[in-house]
Design a protein around this motif. Structure first.
Motif, short mmCIF file in Angstrom:
data_model
loop_
_atom_site.label_atom_id
_atom_site.label_comp_id
_atom_site.label_asym_id
_atom_site.label_seq_id
_atom_site.Cartn_x
_atom_site.Cartn_y
_atom_site.Cartn_z
N ILE A 99 1.11 -1.27 -0.03
CA ILE A 99 -0.06 0.03 -0.01
C ILE A 99 0.84 1.30 -0.10
CG2 ILE A 99 -1.76 1.35 1.21
CD1 ILE A 99 -2.63 -1.49 2.10
N ALA A 100 2.11 1.29 0.94
CA ALA A 100 2.69 2.63 0.89
C ALA A 100 4.14 2.16 0.73
CB ALA A 100 2.47 3.13 2.27
N PRO A 101 4.73 1.82 -0.36
CA PRO A 101 6.20 1.55 -0.58
C PRO A 101 7.32 2.62 -0.27
CG PRO A 101 4.97 1.66 -2.72
CD PRO A 101 3.97 1.97 -1.55
N ALA B 76 -13.46 1.78 -16.85
CA ALA B 76 -13.25 3.30 -17.14
C ALA B 76 -12.11 3.84 -16.09
CB ALA B 76 -14.67 3.86 -16.51
N ASP B 77 -11.85 3.09 -14.99
CA ASP B 77 -10.87 3.40 -14.17
C ASP B 77 -10.12 2.19 -13.67
OD1 ASP B 77 -9.02 4.52 -12.41
OD2 ASP B 77 -10.59 5.49 -11.25
N PRO B 78 -9.05 1.82 -14.35
CA PRO B 78 -8.40 0.41 -14.02
C PRO B 78 -7.33 0.70 -12.55
CG PRO B 78 -7.95 0.88 -16.01
CD PRO B 78 -8.58 2.07 -15.71
N SER B 79 -7.37 1.77 -11.97
CA SER B 79 -6.80 2.14 -10.87
C SER B 79 -7.58 1.76 -9.67
CB SER B 79 -6.28 3.58 -10.69
OG SER B 79 -7.45 4.36 -10.31
N LEU B 80 -8.70 1.33 -9.98
CA LEU B 80 -9.57 0.64 -9.02
C LEU B 80 -9.47 -0.89 -8.55
CD1 LEU B 80 -13.32 2.26 -9.79
CD2 LEU B 80 -11.58 3.16 -8.20
N VAL B 81 -8.56 -1.24 -9.48
CA VAL B 81 -8.34 -2.77 -9.22
C VAL B 81 -7.75 -3.28 -8.00
CG1 VAL B 81 -6.62 -4.44 -10.01
CG2 VAL B 81 -7.72 -3.47 -11.95
N ARG B 82 -7.06 -2.38 -7.09
CA ARG B 82 -6.53 -2.76 -6.06
C ARG B 82 -7.55 -2.92 -4.93
NH1 ARG B 82 -4.60 -0.88 -1.15
NH2 ARG B 82 -4.84 1.18 -1.77
N ALA C 124 9.44 7.89 9.29
CA ALA C 124 8.51 7.98 10.27
C ALA C 124 7.84 9.11 10.27
CB ALA C 124 9.31 8.04 11.56
N GLU C 125 7.98 10.15 9.51
CA GLU C 125 7.15 11.31 9.50
C GLU C 125 6.94 11.76 8.25
OE1 GLU C 125 8.00 14.56 12.12
OE2 GLU C 125 9.27 12.99 13.69
N PRO C 126 6.14 11.08 7.38
CA PRO C 126 6.15 11.24 5.94
C PRO C 126 5.15 12.56 5.56
CG PRO C 126 4.61 9.34 6.63
CD PRO C 126 5.37 9.83 7.95
N GLY C 127 5.26 12.93 4.37
CA GLY C 127 4.65 14.22 4.02
C GLY C 127 3.11 14.05 3.86
N ALA C 128 2.26 15.04 3.74
CA ALA C 128 0.90 14.76 3.67
C ALA C 128 0.43 13.77 2.55
CB ALA C 128 0.28 16.34 3.47
N GLY C 129 1.06 13.93 1.31
CA GLY C 129 0.61 12.84 0.19
C GLY C 129 0.47 11.70 0.29
N GLN C 130 1.53 11.25 1.72
CA GLN C 130 1.38 9.72 2.17
C GLN C 130 0.48 9.42 3.05
OE1 GLN C 130 3.18 7.14 0.83
NE2 GLN C 130 3.88 8.76 -0.59
N HIS C 131 -0.14 10.44 3.80
CA HIS C 131 -0.90 10.15 4.74
C HIS C 131 -2.18 9.27 4.77
CE1 HIS C 131 0.62 13.95 7.30
NE2 HIS C 131 1.49 13.13 6.92
N ALA C 132 -2.91 9.26 3.41
CA ALA C 132 -4.12 8.39 3.46
C ALA C 132 -3.47 6.98 3.16
CB ALA C 132 -4.78 8.79 2.09
N ARG D 86 -2.43 5.72 6.76
CA ARG D 86 -3.49 5.17 7.72
C ARG D 86 -4.40 4.16 7.14
NH1 ARG D 86 -5.53 10.46 6.73
NH2 ARG D 86 -4.26 11.73 8.07
N GLU D 87 -4.22 3.73 5.76
CA GLU D 87 -4.90 2.45 5.24
C GLU D 87 -3.88 1.28 5.84
OE1 GLU D 87 -5.40 2.41 1.10
OE2 GLU D 87 -6.07 -0.02 1.23
N ALA D 88 -2.71 1.54 5.54
CA ALA D 88 -1.55 0.50 5.91
C ALA D 88 -1.84 0.01 7.34
CB ALA D 88 -0.23 0.80 5.55
N ALA D 89 -1.90 1.08 8.15
CA ALA D 89 -2.06 0.73 9.77
C ALA D 89 -3.31 0.10 10.02
CB ALA D 89 -2.03 2.15 10.50
#
Ligand code: HEM
Ligand code: SF4
Lengths: 64, 403
Positions: free
Chosen positions: A19-21, B269-275, A38-46, A49-52
């Motif tokens: 999910i978050a490589p 329409a949006d293959p990025s939904l695959v995961r 350990a303190e990633p930028g905002a672009g990684q936050h979602a 959270r999903e990985a956790a």
């Protein structure tokens, strides 16, 4: 955002890396989680959270 | 009589191929630690709420020692000739299990899986070529779902391509206790064991870039590695653990996505939904099989009930995955759902070691199907799909499709 990982709880299934490589990796010799950032930028936050949330070992803690 | 008072027979039959039995919701609501009767006639307790299932799977007091004298037998014939032998060779719990898991786990890193992607796509492409050549309608289960995971495991173990069909046959015999006779199963098992022993000897002489060579390179038990016998059985166990599960899931995933063709259109329409779509089909798989049995050698509390020492508990991950208290709008399929902490791969120390592999295979199959067969549809009404109960996991007998 601040992340900690608990190696003892990690079962090495690698969900977090899928999910978050950019934030998580796995050790070559046993598959246990490595925290790359350990303190990633905002672009990684979602993704973090999903990985956790999906970590099967409940090994990832996130504090905002 | 309400669901609270009766002793249900387990597994609970479902009426529609892709839908859950109505009892699941009733049990979660009013009877989260239900009394059930297993096919053997033995009694067990069925857990259906998300929090409870997750807690049981992560709690080492709930063991996998189903061979304990007072543990419930799952089926009348003892079910699973193979599993009991494996458990004696590969440690099932504690430090020994952890050691085994970490040695084997290093092959299953997400990174390694990403590196296998192009090869998986190649396998999927060539199987789809064959399916197309035979013409529509075709059976997606026999043509794609069943062979793909065997080929992938063969690659991982460093088995040459010309031996894949033998692997398919061995896997099929080991898993289909009803279809084959006892002698046939034993002969297949012996042949498979001999093949793996020879393969390991060959890998020792000439190591390759594969899991067996890597396990051998770790040395013997004194050097922190495994015994040869353990490596052989690990190879066999990976085929058993990773074949039927993934093969069936490919068929069920595609069926679920085609059951309402708007889902397929959304993915086109949006293959990025695959995961996220793959995760959602894993969550909503209503035919995921028996669930996970656990045995309690001590007294323990779950879901507000105290269970006596000696209780056998069955965790229904599929019921837990539809728990409204864990998933918003739990009954509906949301291809964008995230996070999706479903329990299809279990949880805790024993959670599926191959989950990165399984996820990657499912994602690649779906990507290749969307690219190659965008007009794919079910060739029969959904209601006519037929369930089969496998040993480890449920599936569909055939998945007739056209394109
Ligand atoms: C969709 C496909 C799959 C599903 C639904 C699935 C499901 C599961 C579940 C629920 C468990 C937990 C068993 C328990 O707690 O007692 C498990 C364990 C395991 N799975 Fe999978 N699995 C899948 C694919 C695979 C693949 C592809 C492999 C490897 C080739 C694999 C290897 C394993 C192994 C080795 C274990 C035992 C882990 C341990 O005991 O520590 N699985 N799987
Ligand atoms: S998802 Fe959790 S258990 Fe899996 S590797 Fe990452 S930290 Fe470890």
């Amino acid at each position: 955002m601040k992340i900690t990982v608990d190696e003892d709880k990690c079962c090495g299934a690698g969900s977090c890396v899928l999910i978050a490589p950019e934030v998580f990796d796995q050790r070559e010799d046993d598959g246990i989680v490595i925290l790359l950032d350990a303190e990633p930028g905002a672009g990684q936050h979602a993704a973090v959270r999903e990985a956790a949330a999906v970590c099967p070992g409940a090994a990832i803690e996130v504090s905002e | 009589m309400s669901v609270n008072e009766q002793v249900l027979s387990y597994p609970i039959p479902a009426e529609a191929p892709l839908e859950p039995p109505a009892e699941w919701a009733e049990l979660r609501g009013g009877c989260p630690v239900a009394h059930v009767k297993l096919p053997s006639g033995d009694a067990a307790r069925l857990i259906t709420r998300y929090e409870d299932v997750k807690q049981v799977l992560a709690d080492p007091r709930f063991t996998r020692q189903l061979t304990a004298p007072d543990a419930a037998r799952l089926s009348a014939d003892g079910g699973g000739v193979f599993n009991s032998d494996v458990a004696q060779i590969i440690p099932d719990s504690g430090d020994g299990h952890l050691h085994w898991r970490r040695l084997v786990g290093k092959w299953f890193t997400a990174k390694r899986m990403a590196a296998m992607r192009p090869r998986m796509a190649e396998i999927a492409d060539s199987l789809i070529d064959d399916l197309v050549e035979r013409g529509a309608p075709g059976d997606l289960r026999a043509g794609l779902g069943f062979p793909l995971p065997v080929y992938v495991i063969c690659d991982m173990l460093g088995v040459p391509a010309e031996d894949r069909e033998r692997f398919s046959y061995w896997s099929d015999t080991l898993l289909n206790l009803t279809r084959y006779g006892k002698e046939e199963i034993e002969a297949a098992q012996a042949e498979f064991f001999q093949y793996m022993s020879d393969l390991i000897a060959a890998k020792r002489a000439e190591p390759g870039d594969d899991l067996l060579s890597e396990l051998l390179a770790a040395g013997g038990p004194d050097e922190g590695g495994l015994e040869d016998l353990q490596i052989i059985v690990t190879g066999m166990a990976l085929l058993v653990a990773g074949h039927e599960t993934t093969a069936n899931m490919i068929g069920k995933m595609v069926s679920m996505l085609l059951a309402d063709r708007a889902r397929w259109e959304a993915l086109l329409a949006d293959p990025s939904l695959v995961r996220t779509a793959v995760e959602e089909t894993l969550r909503l798989d209503a035919n995921s099989g028996f669930g996970l049995p656990r045995y309690l050698p001590v007294e323990a509390e779950i879901g507000g009930e105290t269970l006596p020492k000696g209780t056998t508990v069955i965790c229904s991950m599929a019921a837990a995955n539809r728990d409204e208290s864990a998933f918003e709008d739990a009954a509906s399929m949301d291809l964008t759902r995230s996070p999706n902490p479903h329990l299809a791969f279990g949880a805790g120390a024993h959670s599926c070691l191959g989950q990165s592999l399984a996820r990657t295979e499912l994602q690649v199959v779906l990507e290749v199907l969307l690219r190659r067969l965008p007009t794919l549809e079910l060739a029969v009404p959904v209601a006519e799909l037929e369930r089969v109960e496998g040993l480890a996991v449920g599936g569909l007998r055939t998945v007739p499709v056209r394109w």
